[in-house]
Design an enzyme around this catalytic site. Structure first.
Site, PDB file in Angstrom:
ATOM      1  N   SER A 186       0.823  -1.195   0.000  1.00  0.00           N
ATOM      2  CA  SER A 186       0.000   0.000   0.000  1.00  0.00           C
ATOM      3  C   SER A 186       0.868   1.260   0.000  1.00  0.00           C
ATOM      4  O   SER A 186       1.683   1.437  -0.900  1.00  0.00           O
ATOM      5  CB  SER A 186      -0.949  -0.061   1.197  1.00  0.00           C
ATOM      6  OG  SER A 186      -2.054   0.772   1.006  1.00  0.00           O
TER       7      SER A 186
ATOM      8  N   ASP B  15      -9.034  -3.898  -6.195  1.00  0.00           N
ATOM      9  CA  ASP B  15      -8.520  -3.365  -4.940  1.00  0.00           C
ATOM     10  C   ASP B  15      -9.236  -2.047  -4.642  1.00  0.00           C
ATOM     11  O   ASP B  15      -9.191  -1.127  -5.458  1.00  0.00           O
ATOM     12  CB  ASP B  15      -7.008  -3.133  -5.069  1.00  0.00           C
ATOM     13  CG  ASP B  15      -6.340  -2.752  -3.759  1.00  0.00           C
ATOM     14  OD1 ASP B  15      -6.946  -2.002  -2.972  1.00  0.00           O
ATOM     15  OD2 ASP B  15      -5.198  -3.194  -3.534  1.00  0.00           O
TER      16      ASP B  15
ATOM     17  N   HIS C 219      -7.524  -5.700  -0.783  1.00  0.00           N
ATOM     18  CA  HIS C 219      -6.370  -4.805  -0.820  1.00  0.00           C
ATOM     19  C   HIS C 219      -5.084  -5.593  -0.652  1.00  0.00           C
ATOM     20  O   HIS C 219      -4.887  -6.260   0.361  1.00  0.00           O
ATOM     21  CB  HIS C 219      -6.518  -3.770   0.303  1.00  0.00           C
ATOM     22  CG  HIS C 219      -5.454  -2.726   0.314  1.00  0.00           C
ATOM     23  ND1 HIS C 219      -4.970  -2.145  -0.826  1.00  0.00           N
ATOM     24  CD2 HIS C 219      -4.777  -2.151   1.340  1.00  0.00           C
ATOM     25  CE1 HIS C 219      -4.047  -1.252  -0.501  1.00  0.00           C
ATOM     26  NE2 HIS C 219      -3.905  -1.246   0.793  1.00  0.00           N
TER      27      HIS C 219
END
Length: 506
Positions: A221, A448, A476
């Site tokens: 991320s 995502d 995610h």
């Protein structure tokens, strides 16, 4: 992780927060860098940082140490801060090097996430590498940003701004400005130096202090932005980098908000479709009717916050945070069904509030498990300062509503977040191409919600050596939570340096 009034928290919300054990003797020292090539600097002012020897102490089943870095990288002879590290020695006994890891955020503690990394990193990789977590500057164990007490943070996360008028926008900007001034008062000069570029420079010191010629790194991320920034600054020392759940670091905050709004809208649509296949789904009709029911729930909670068994009210800001938390992982969808059902059928906001609390790291006793929320605001307001012009924000909000009619409002008016932040933003890098870097594997998940797949495509294209690995699925990030195809591709790259073919789909 969304916050009000802006959303740019791209963190993993499924991490298990650890209770840290005390650090006890005996000590273990790292191997000091032995050449200019390994230290990576010829600047005498930086030599004391690059050539430092880490002193490791035993911390339960792991080892911990602190590395010293400049507070201000433009003034390396000035004040210093400490970067906290936690290490799991290679189980094979003869490590090929160190694998640095970051779980995202910005603001998520890697040190407190070691149990997560133990689960997602394969046994073969753990046998070959020392697994090293570090908290970036300003985060939890590394000179943490400090702003408000838990009760004030409760008020901030529950607050529902009114962006329908210029006065409401001005109030939101002023309230976020008050938060910034509280951060400056409690944190001091560090508040102006917790940007991503400074954190990436810290990583190069960690690489050298660990004795590695090149950086091996796994970032999730926001950790992909940190890794891409490192590659841009130090392409010749970028080794085997895996960037999973990619951010495109060239996007401004408005573009990030629009992309995430569409991502969460699509994830919510996928959730509703799945929910409606079950007998207990509280969202009747077709998918569009189900999304409309979620919108109606938000409207209802906005007008009349729901009671909870904790005595705290569920505001619409908290209700959306609870929904968003569950959309990060398909495994959380059954919990979301129960939470929405309780809210719709019984007017009980308890379960949605619990999801929101997990999202923000709030403990049942009212404390918070980390400083992730304050660190998020501090880092993002340094990295990018979006437009605070009301007319521009209204135009952006209208555009976002077109692609995300159910959740778009929660991604709008982000300019109010940093308009009165008390320290200036850091100039952006001119390029993230990282010419000359070894292959960099960028992993993207097709649906995502937090880091849309298009961003992985864009980042892989911007990196001169980028290689795109695609997971066709929900949720995610992908490594350690998707399928064998992704796992094998990443493991092979980390263990041998052989990258998957660009465009590989799993």
């Amino acid at each position: 992780m969304p916050t009000r009034p802006a959303l740019r928290r791209c963190a993993l919300v499924v991490l298990t927060v650890l209770t840290l054990t005390g650090c006890l003797a005996p000590r273990h020292q790292a191997t000091a860098p032995t050449s200019a090539a390994s230290s990576g600097t010829t600047d005498p002012a930086l030599a004391r940082f690059y050539d430092q020897v880490l002193e490791w102490t035993t911390c339960g089943e792991e080892q911990c140490a602190d590395a010293t870095v400049p507070l201000d990288w433009s003034d390396p002879e000035g004040d210093t801060i400490e970067i906290a590290l936690r290490r799991i020695p290679a189980s094979g006994g003869s490590p090929v090097g160190s694998l640095l890891v970051n779980p995202g955020g910005p603001g998520r503690s890697a040190i407190d996430s070691m149990s997560f990394f133990r689960q997602v990193v394969s046994r073969d990789v753990l046998a070959a590498y020392d697994l090293v977590a570090f908290d970036p500057r300003g985060v939890q164990h590394s000179a943490p940003v400090t702003c408000v007490d838990p009760a004030q943070l409760d008020a901030l996360t529950a607050w529902v701004p009114d962006f329908s008028t210029d006065a409401g926008i001005a109030e939101a900007a002023a309230r976020n400005g008050e938060l910034g001034r509280a951060c400056l008062e409690r944190t001091g000069d560090l508040l102006g130096h917790v940007d991503t570029q400074s954190a990436a420079r810290d990583m190069d010191v960690l690489r050298a202090a660990l004795g590695d010629e090149a950086l091996t790194y796994l970032g999730f991320s926001y950790g992909t932005e940190l890794g891409a920034t490192y590659a841009a600054l130090f392409p010749e020392r970028a080794g085997r980098l895996v960037l999973d759940g990619a951010l495109d670091p060239t996007l401004d905050s408005g573009q990030v908000a629009a992309g995430q709004a569409a991502g969460f809208e699509n994830a919510l649509r996928a959730y509703v479709a799945d929910c409606q296949t079950g007998a207990q789904c509280p969202l009747d009709g077709d998918v569009d009717a189900g999304l409309a029911a979620v919108s109606t729930l938000f409207d209802r909670v906005r007008a009349n916050p729901l009671p909870t068994t904790s005595g705290r009210e569920l505001t619409v800001s908290l209700a959306f945070s609870g929904v968003a938390a569950a959309l990060y992982s398909q495994a959380s969808w059954p919990v979301l069904t129960q939470a929405i059902g309780a809210a719709v059928d019984r007017g009980d906001g308890t379960a949605l509030l619990q999801l929101a609390d997990s999202y923000y790291g709030r403990n049942p006793d009212g404390t918070y498990s980390s400083n992730q929320n304050e660190a998020f605001s501090a880092i993002t307001c340094l990295d990018d300062r979006p437009s605070a012009d009301p007319a521009q924000m209204r135009a952006d909000a209208e555009a976002i509503a077109q692609v995300a009619p159910t959740v778009g409002e929660f991604f709008s008016y982000g300019g109010a977040s940093c308009a009165q932040w008390p320290v200036p933003a850091v100039p952006a890098l001119e390029s993230y191409a990282a010419p000359g870097a070894a292959p960099i594997v960028v992993v993207g998940t097709t649906n995502d919600p937090a880091t849309p797949y298009a961003w992985a495509e864009q980042l892989a294209g911007q990196l001169s050596s980028g290689v795109l690995l695609t997971y066709e699925g929900e949720g995610h990030t992908a490594y350690g939570r998707s399928n064998r195809c992704v796992k094998d591709a990443v493991d092979t790259f980390l263990l041998t340096g052989e990258a998957p073919a660009d465009g590989t789909r799993c």
